[in-house]
Design a protein around this motif. Structure first.
Motif, PDB file in Angstrom:
ATOM      1  N   ASP A 140      54.543  63.425  32.715  1.00 22.93           N
ATOM      2  CA  ASP A 140      55.009  64.792  32.957  1.00 22.93           C
ATOM      3  C   ASP A 140      55.041  65.117  34.447  1.00 22.93           C
ATOM      4  O   ASP A 140      55.954  65.803  34.922  1.00 22.93           O
ATOM      5  CB  ASP A 140      54.103  65.796  32.234  1.00 22.93           C
ATOM      6  CG  ASP A 140      54.269  65.766  30.728  1.00 22.93           C
ATOM      7  OD1 ASP A 140      55.278  65.188  30.254  1.00 22.93           O
ATOM      8  OD2 ASP A 140      53.397  66.311  30.019  1.00 22.93           O
ATOM      9  N   SER A 169      62.287  66.496  39.022  1.00 22.54           N
ATOM     10  CA  SER A 169      63.026  67.721  38.742  1.00 22.54           C
ATOM     11  C   SER A 169      63.051  68.630  39.961  1.00 22.54           C
ATOM     12  O   SER A 169      64.098  69.198  40.323  1.00 22.54           O
ATOM     13  CB  SER A 169      62.382  68.447  37.550  1.00 22.54           C
ATOM     14  OG  SER A 169      63.032  69.682  37.300  1.00 22.54           O
ATOM     15  N   ILE A 216      65.416  73.733  32.790  1.00 23.05           N
ATOM     16  CA  ILE A 216      65.471  73.048  31.493  1.00 23.05           C
ATOM     17  C   ILE A 216      66.559  71.980  31.508  1.00 23.05           C
ATOM     18  O   ILE A 216      66.363  70.857  31.017  1.00 23.05           O
ATOM     19  CB  ILE A 216      65.727  74.066  30.362  1.00 23.05           C
ATOM     20  CG1 ILE A 216      64.502  74.960  30.159  1.00 23.05           C
ATOM     21  CG2 ILE A 216      66.091  73.350  29.059  1.00 23.05           C
ATOM     22  CD1 ILE A 216      64.721  76.080  29.167  1.00 23.05           C
ATOM     23  N   ALA A 217      67.712  72.318  32.079  1.00 29.56           N
ATOM     24  CA  ALA A 217      68.838  71.371  32.113  1.00 29.56           C
ATOM     25  C   ALA A 217      68.475  70.112  32.890  1.00 29.56           C
ATOM     26  O   ALA A 217      68.758  68.988  32.453  1.00 29.56           O
ATOM     27  CB  ALA A 217      70.055  72.050  32.742  1.00 29.56           C
ATOM     28  N   ARG A 244      65.398  68.918  33.650  1.00 30.86           N
ATOM     29  CA  ARG A 244      64.349  68.141  32.964  1.00 30.86           C
ATOM     30  C   ARG A 244      64.928  67.376  31.776  1.00 30.86           C
ATOM     31  O   ARG A 244      64.551  66.226  31.526  1.00 30.86           O
ATOM     32  CB  ARG A 244      63.211  69.064  32.518  1.00 30.86           C
ATOM     33  CG  ARG A 244      62.315  69.542  33.650  1.00 30.86           C
ATOM     34  CD  ARG A 244      61.002  70.090  33.117  1.00 30.86           C
ATOM     35  NE  ARG A 244      61.192  71.236  32.253  1.00 30.86           N
ATOM     36  CZ  ARG A 244      61.169  72.510  32.674  1.00 30.86           C
ATOM     37  NH1 ARG A 244      60.974  72.778  33.956  1.00 30.86           N
ATOM     38  NH2 ARG A 244      61.343  73.504  31.827  1.00 30.86           N
ATOM     39  N   SER A 245      65.837  68.001  31.064  1.00 32.28           N
ATOM     40  CA  SER A 245      66.471  67.333  29.922  1.00 32.28           C
ATOM     41  C   SER A 245      67.303  66.148  30.399  1.00 32.28           C
ATOM     42  O   SER A 245      67.318  65.088  29.760  1.00 32.28           O
ATOM     43  CB  SER A 245      67.352  68.321  29.151  1.00 32.28           C
ATOM     44  OG  SER A 245      66.588  69.390  28.638  1.00 32.28           O
ATOM     45  N   TRP A 246      67.996  66.318  31.520  1.00 31.15           N
ATOM     46  CA  TRP A 246      68.787  65.205  32.061  1.00 31.15           C
ATOM     47  C   TRP A 246      67.891  64.051  32.489  1.00 31.15           C
ATOM     48  O   TRP A 246      68.241  62.884  32.286  1.00 31.15           O
ATOM     49  CB  TRP A 246      69.620  65.674  33.255  1.00 31.15           C
ATOM     50  CG  TRP A 246      70.354  64.524  33.881  1.00 31.15           C
ATOM     51  CD1 TRP A 246      71.524  63.960  33.461  1.00 31.15           C
ATOM     52  CD2 TRP A 246      69.928  63.771  35.024  1.00 31.15           C
ATOM     53  NE1 TRP A 246      71.859  62.890  34.285  1.00 31.15           N
ATOM     54  CE2 TRP A 246      70.903  62.760  35.250  1.00 31.15           C
ATOM     55  CE3 TRP A 246      68.838  63.852  35.885  1.00 31.15           C
ATOM     56  CZ2 TRP A 246      70.796  61.834  36.292  1.00 31.15           C
ATOM     57  CZ3 TRP A 246      68.728  62.937  36.935  1.00 31.15           C
ATOM     58  CH2 TRP A 246      69.705  61.949  37.124  1.00 31.15           C
ATOM     59  N   GLN A 278      65.099  63.166  31.126  1.00 31.16           N
ATOM     60  CA  GLN A 278      64.750  62.456  29.891  1.00 31.16           C
ATOM     61  C   GLN A 278      65.915  61.578  29.443  1.00 31.16           C
ATOM     62  O   GLN A 278      65.709  60.443  28.999  1.00 31.16           O
ATOM     63  CB  GLN A 278      64.375  63.458  28.792  1.00 31.16           C
ATOM     64  CG  GLN A 278      63.111  64.254  29.049  1.00 31.16           C
ATOM     65  CD  GLN A 278      61.849  63.424  28.869  1.00 31.16           C
ATOM     66  OE1 GLN A 278      61.902  62.221  28.645  1.00 31.16           O
ATOM     67  NE2 GLN A 278      60.691  64.072  28.964  1.00 31.16           N
ATOM     68  N   PHE A 279      67.119  62.101  29.563  1.00 35.18           N
ATOM     69  CA  PHE A 279      68.308  61.301  29.241  1.00 35.18           C
ATOM     70  C   PHE A 279      68.377  60.060  30.117  1.00 35.18           C
ATOM     71  O   PHE A 279      68.636  58.949  29.639  1.00 35.18           O
ATOM     72  CB  PHE A 279      69.572  62.151  29.432  1.00 35.18           C
ATOM     73  CG  PHE A 279      70.833  61.335  29.543  1.00 35.18           C
ATOM     74  CD1 PHE A 279      71.454  60.827  28.413  1.00 35.18           C
ATOM     75  CD2 PHE A 279      71.393  61.059  30.788  1.00 35.18           C
ATOM     76  CE1 PHE A 279      72.614  60.050  28.517  1.00 35.18           C
ATOM     77  CE2 PHE A 279      72.543  60.289  30.908  1.00 35.18           C
ATOM     78  CZ  PHE A 279      73.152  59.783  29.768  1.00 35.18           C
ATOM     79  N   ASN A 309      65.785  57.481  29.036  1.00 32.78           N
ATOM     80  CA  ASN A 309      66.160  56.835  27.772  1.00 32.78           C
ATOM     81  C   ASN A 309      67.338  55.876  27.971  1.00 32.78           C
ATOM     82  O   ASN A 309      67.361  54.770  27.407  1.00 32.78           O
ATOM     83  CB  ASN A 309      66.522  57.900  26.728  1.00 32.78           C
ATOM     84  CG  ASN A 309      65.328  58.704  26.273  1.00 32.78           C
ATOM     85  OD1 ASN A 309      64.186  58.250  26.376  1.00 32.78           O
ATOM     86  ND2 ASN A 309      65.556  59.906  25.791  1.00 32.78           N
ATOM     87  N   THR A 363      76.983  62.705  33.996  1.00 31.80           N
ATOM     88  CA  THR A 363      76.287  63.531  33.016  1.00 31.80           C
ATOM     89  C   THR A 363      75.499  64.647  33.692  1.00 31.80           C
ATOM     90  O   THR A 363      75.471  65.788  33.207  1.00 31.80           O
ATOM     91  CB  THR A 363      75.346  62.664  32.160  1.00 31.80           C
ATOM     92  OG1 THR A 363      76.101  61.649  31.502  1.00 31.80           O
ATOM     93  CG2 THR A 363      74.627  63.500  31.106  1.00 31.80           C
ATOM     94  N   THR A 420      76.271  68.534  33.203  1.00 32.77           N
ATOM     95  CA  THR A 420      75.193  69.390  32.694  1.00 32.77           C
ATOM     96  C   THR A 420      75.041  70.636  33.555  1.00 32.77           C
ATOM     97  O   THR A 420      74.914  71.763  33.044  1.00 32.77           O
ATOM     98  CB  THR A 420      73.866  68.611  32.665  1.00 32.77           C
ATOM     99  OG1 THR A 420      73.996  67.497  31.777  1.00 32.77           O
ATOM    100  CG2 THR A 420      72.713  69.492  32.201  1.00 32.77           C
TER     101      THR A 420
END
Length: 205
Positions: A123, A130, A149-150, A152-154, A156-157, A160, A183, A187
């Motif tokens: 984290d 971020s 949020i956008a 942090r989500s990216w 994670q993308f 992955n 991406t 985003t």
């Protein structure tokens, strides 16, 4: 008669962590036993426990080392244009993943761990990355909650995608870098106007 080289504490720890990265890269935390680690390293369990008192401590040290190395390597150059900073950061991250495959895969496995200490390391890495991205795309004010949020989500993308890429040799680093960069831009552009960072216009040029 040859003199046996005595490793320093730091060198021995690095040697053990390198080996651990290989073992944890393709196995879950539960499937790696400390006895196997000692056997593979050619050291006694007592010596291993001298450096790392528990398997949890060993795994945490391994994840912390790899996360620290990745964070340092991907440090942005604020003198560069925003888009170039982002491309450079993604390229540096992917280059590190490719050259330290075992350690990175172990970190990715760590990200799925329910252990609070391991999760806090992951984290913290995501928080740092971020903040770096948001500081680049929103240099004059606090980023909006939705933008945070956008990003942090990216991230994670990206993690992955990199994890799967390491096991998919037909995909080149250039391809995964371009996918990740496009991406991220898409985003940020998808954010409503009131939440969109001020630097997004430069990314869209």
């Amino acid at each position: 008669m040859a003199t046996r080289t005595r490793l320093s504490r730091e060198a021995r720890q690095d040697q053990l962590l390198d080996l651990g990265a290989e073992l944890f890269a393709d196995k879950s935390y539960e499937d790696v036993h400390i006895e196997l680690l000692a056997e593979e390293a050619g050291v006694s369990r007592g010596l291993l426990y001298h450096y790392f008192p528990t398997k949890r401590a060993f795994f945490a040290a391994m994840v912390r080392r790899e996360s620290g190395r990745m964070s340092e390597l991907t440090r942005p150059d604020p003198s560069l244009p925003i888009l170039e900073q982002l491309h450079q950061g993604i390229e540096s991250f992917l280059e590190y993943c490719e050259s330290h495959k075992m350690g990175v895969k172990a970190v990715f496995h760590g990200g799925a761990s329910a252990d609070p200490e391991i999760q806090s390391i992951v984290d913290e890495d995501i928080r740092l990355q971020s903040e770096r991205i948001l500081d680049a795309v929103e240099p004059t004010r606090e980023a909006s909650p939705l933008a945070k949020i956008a990003v942090r989500s990216w991230l994670q993308f990206l993690r992955n995608a990199a994890h799967e890429w390491l096991d998919t040799p037909v995909i080149t680093r250039d391809e995964i870098r371009e996918l990740a960069a496009h991406t991220l831009v898409a985003t940020l552009l998808a954010l409503p106007e009131g939440s969109r960072p001020s630097g997004v216009a430069e990314l869209a040029d």
